[in-house]
Motif scaffolding. Structure first.
Motif, PDB file in Angstrom:
ATOM      1  N   UNK A  25       0.817  -1.214   0.000  1.00 61.48           N
ATOM      2  CA  UNK A  25       0.000   0.000   0.000  1.00 61.48           C
ATOM      3  C   UNK A  25       0.854   1.268   0.000  1.00 61.48           C
ATOM      4  N   UNK A  26       2.088   1.163   0.469  1.00 61.37           N
ATOM      5  CA  UNK A  26       2.979   2.324   0.499  1.00 61.37           C
ATOM      6  C   UNK A  26       3.687   2.550  -0.827  1.00 61.37           C
ATOM      7  N   UNK A  27       3.681   1.542  -1.695  1.00 59.84           N
ATOM      8  CA  UNK A  27       4.446   1.647  -2.941  1.00 59.84           C
ATOM      9  C   UNK A  27       3.613   1.334  -4.176  1.00 59.84           C
ATOM     10  N   UNK A  28       2.296   1.413  -4.059  1.00 64.73           N
ATOM     11  CA  UNK A  28       1.436   1.152  -5.218  1.00 64.73           C
ATOM     12  C   UNK A  28       1.816   2.040  -6.390  1.00 64.73           C
ATOM     13  N   UNK A  29       1.699   1.503  -7.578  1.00 72.39           N
ATOM     14  CA  UNK A  29       2.007   2.231  -8.817  1.00 72.39           C
ATOM     15  C   UNK A  29       3.438   2.752  -8.832  1.00 72.39           C
ATOM     16  N   UNK A  30       4.348   1.997  -8.252  1.00 69.82           N
ATOM     17  CA  UNK A  30       5.752   2.411  -8.186  1.00 69.82           C
ATOM     18  C   UNK A  30       6.639   1.392  -8.875  1.00 69.82           C
ATOM     19  N   UNK A  31       7.798   1.851  -9.208  1.00 69.63           N
ATOM     20  CA  UNK A  31       8.872   0.963  -9.619  1.00 69.63           C
ATOM     21  C   UNK A  31       9.727   0.762  -8.389  1.00 69.63           C
ATOM     22  N   UNK A  32      10.172  -0.453  -8.170  1.00 72.27           N
ATOM     23  CA  UNK A  32      11.070  -0.720  -7.059  1.00 72.27           C
ATOM     24  C   UNK A  32      12.352  -1.335  -7.603  1.00 72.27           C
ATOM     25  N   UNK A  33      13.375  -1.289  -6.786  1.00 72.24           N
ATOM     26  CA  UNK A  33      14.685  -1.807  -7.155  1.00 72.24           C
ATOM     27  C   UNK A  33      15.051  -2.905  -6.177  1.00 72.24           C
ATOM     28  N   UNK A  34      15.425  -4.066  -6.716  1.00 71.43           N
ATOM     29  CA  UNK A  34      15.855  -5.182  -5.892  1.00 71.43           C
ATOM     30  C   UNK A  34      17.342  -5.371  -6.145  1.00 71.43           C
ATOM     31  N   UNK A  35      18.103  -5.419  -5.046  1.00 70.99           N
ATOM     32  CA  UNK A  35      19.564  -5.488  -5.109  1.00 70.99           C
ATOM     33  C   UNK A  35      20.084  -6.625  -4.247  1.00 70.99           C
ATOM     34  N   UNK A  36      21.303  -7.020  -4.535  1.00 78.12           N
ATOM     35  CA  UNK A  36      22.005  -7.903  -3.624  1.00 78.12           C
ATOM     36  C   UNK A  36      22.170  -7.131  -2.326  1.00 78.12           C
ATOM     37  N   UNK A  37      21.875  -7.780  -1.225  1.00 75.79           N
ATOM     38  CA  UNK A  37      22.007  -7.142   0.079  1.00 75.79           C
ATOM     39  C   UNK A  37      23.217  -7.671   0.821  1.00 75.79           C
ATOM     40  N   UNK A  38      23.145  -7.600   2.129  1.00 72.84           N
ATOM     41  CA  UNK A  38      24.228  -8.056   2.988  1.00 72.84           C
ATOM     42  C   UNK A  38      23.807  -9.295   3.753  1.00 72.84           C
ATOM     43  N   UNK A  39      24.776 -10.056   4.222  1.00 79.03           N
ATOM     44  CA  UNK A  39      24.552 -11.295   4.967  1.00 79.03           C
ATOM     45  C   UNK A  39      23.675 -12.298   4.220  1.00 79.03           C
ATOM     46  N   UNK A  40      23.674 -12.229   2.905  1.00 79.45           N
ATOM     47  CA  UNK A  40      22.939 -13.213   2.109  1.00 79.45           C
ATOM     48  C   UNK A  40      21.514 -12.840   1.783  1.00 79.45           C
ATOM     49  N   UNK A  41      21.133 -11.597   2.009  1.00 81.17           N
ATOM     50  CA  UNK A  41      19.762 -11.169   1.728  1.00 81.17           C
ATOM     51  C   UNK A  41      19.689 -10.417   0.405  1.00 81.17           C
ATOM     52  N   UNK A  42      18.459 -10.124   0.004  1.00 83.19           N
ATOM     53  CA  UNK A  42      18.196  -9.177  -1.074  1.00 83.19           C
ATOM     54  C   UNK A  42      17.572  -7.953  -0.430  1.00 83.19           C
TER      55      UNK A  42
END
Length: 146
Positions: A25-42
């Motif tokens: 609900x906070x990001x409706x109609x948005x583009x988001x970016x998914x990246x390699x994170x830290x400690x094995x997360x995204x």
């Protein structure tokens, strides 16, 4: 925009992940970016937060070997993804492999970003680090009050 909470979800057969409704609900109609994170997360960020984050990385000196490595790992492993009408994102294969994600994930609200973890990896991380939280909090608190 503040993301918080932990949610238990699964990827569907097409590697799509439904974003929890409280986050979605906070990001409706948005583009988001998914990246390699830290400690094995995204990590998933809104466009505004990704611009801030990437700007910090890209403003570091490219003459520094560690900076180049960090840039490759983060910026080189970032994908712009759309949220579909059902509130899902498709996570690219290379990111799923980097985070060892196959099916079951935890989605963690981390304030300005969302972390996406393979459930087994996160459970192991929690087991290895749960007794360190108080010590870390105390160290940070002491550093802030100097």
């Amino acid at each position: 925009m503040l993301f918080f909470g932990t949610y238990d979800h699964n990827l569907d057969d097409k590697q799509r992940l439904t974003i929890p409704s409280k986050m979605r609900n906070k990001i409706l109609n948005s583009t988001v970016y998914v990246s390699k994170g830290f400690e094995g997360s995204l990590e998933m960020r809104t466009e505004e937060e990704f611009e801030k984050w990437s700007s910090q990385i890209l403003n570091l000196s490219s003459f520094n070997k560690e900076t180049r490595m960090l840039t490759r790992e983060i910026i080189g492993n970032t994908h712009e993804v759309e949220i579909d009408k059902m509130g899902r994102i498709k996570i690219p294969n290379n990111l799923l492999k980097l985070a060892n994600i196959e099916k079951s994930v935890y989605i963690l609200g981390m304030g300005d970003r969302v972390e996406i973890w393979d459930q087994n990896s996160y459970d192991n991380y929690q087991n290895e680090n749960s007794d360190k939280m108080e010590e870390i909090a105390e160290t940070i608190y002491q550093g802030l009050n100097k």
